[in-house]
Design a protein around this motif. Sequence first.
Motif, PDB file in Angstrom:
ATOM      1  N   UNK A 199      28.701  21.409  -8.944  1.00 17.84           N
ATOM      2  CA  UNK A 199      28.320  22.557  -8.125  1.00 17.84           C
ATOM      3  C   UNK A 199      29.138  22.642  -6.843  1.00 17.84           C
ATOM      4  N   UNK A 200      29.305  21.512  -6.143  1.00 16.79           N
ATOM      5  CA  UNK A 200      30.057  21.512  -4.887  1.00 16.79           C
ATOM      6  C   UNK A 200      31.525  21.863  -5.126  1.00 16.79           C
ATOM      7  N   UNK A 201      32.122  21.265  -6.154  1.00 17.23           N
ATOM      8  CA  UNK A 201      33.539  21.516  -6.427  1.00 17.23           C
ATOM      9  C   UNK A 201      33.779  22.978  -6.803  1.00 17.23           C
ATOM     10  N   UNK A 203      21.789  14.026 -11.643  1.00 18.84           N
ATOM     11  CA  UNK A 203      21.737  14.761 -10.381  1.00 18.84           C
ATOM     12  C   UNK A 203      23.074  14.655  -9.644  1.00 18.84           C
ATOM     13  N   UNK A 204      23.666  13.467  -9.652  1.00 20.82           N
ATOM     14  CA  UNK A 204      24.976  13.259  -9.011  1.00 20.82           C
ATOM     15  C   UNK A 204      26.030  14.133  -9.688  1.00 20.82           C
ATOM     16  N   UNK A 205      26.068  14.113 -11.019  1.00 24.45           N
ATOM     17  CA  UNK A 205      27.054  14.916 -11.752  1.00 24.45           C
ATOM     18  C   UNK A 205      26.887  16.404 -11.445  1.00 24.45           C
ATOM     19  N   UNK A 206      25.638  16.877 -11.408  1.00 23.57           N
ATOM     20  CA  UNK A 206      25.386  18.288 -11.086  1.00 23.57           C
ATOM     21  C   UNK A 206      25.890  18.626  -9.684  1.00 23.57           C
ATOM     22  N   UNK A 207      25.643  17.724  -8.729  1.00 22.58           N
ATOM     23  CA  UNK A 207      26.097  17.971  -7.364  1.00 22.58           C
ATOM     24  C   UNK A 207      27.621  18.042  -7.296  1.00 22.58           C
ATOM     25  N   UNK A 208      28.301  17.119  -7.981  1.00 20.07           N
ATOM     26  CA  UNK A 208      29.769  17.118  -7.984  1.00 20.07           C
ATOM     27  C   UNK A 208      30.287  18.443  -8.533  1.00 20.07           C
ATOM     28  N   UNK A 226      34.949  30.253 -11.846  1.00 21.52           N
ATOM     29  CA  UNK A 226      35.294  28.824 -11.831  1.00 21.52           C
ATOM     30  C   UNK A 226      34.439  28.084 -12.846  1.00 21.52           C
ATOM     31  N   UNK A 227      35.070  27.130 -13.512  1.00 19.33           N
ATOM     32  CA  UNK A 227      34.334  26.291 -14.466  1.00 19.33           C
ATOM     33  C   UNK A 227      34.957  24.905 -14.501  1.00 19.33           C
TER      34      UNK A 227
END
Length: 113
Positions: A42-44, A35-40, A53-54
């Motif tokens: 998505x936010x970035x 979940x943390x990795x997904x948030x990082x 963007x990718x």
Amino acid sequence: MPARSVLMPARAVAVCLLAAALLPAQASSPDAWNAHDREVVERCLHESGLRQARALSAPAEFDDRVGYAALLIAGYLPQAHLKAQRVQMLCLFDKLSHEVYLSELLPQPNRRP
């Protein structure tokens, strides 16, 4: 008697604090890390404003004393006058505030050693 009644709660608190300090630290679950990795990511990607963007890397986690995760991203500048120039950016994600900080990575000029 009054001195004893004051010492007993203080001693009990000290024993509880010591016991808590000796318990093993709880690591985050794999689901929490995902979940943390997904948030990082998505936010970035969102905050970059880049088209298409990718992420070019997985989030790089720094020690909790630093408090940041870093992500390398790429995409195209959205401004028409820049002719959809492809750029790379470094994104820093603050783990406490969840703020995102971005910096464009400029190519290094060719230099002779």
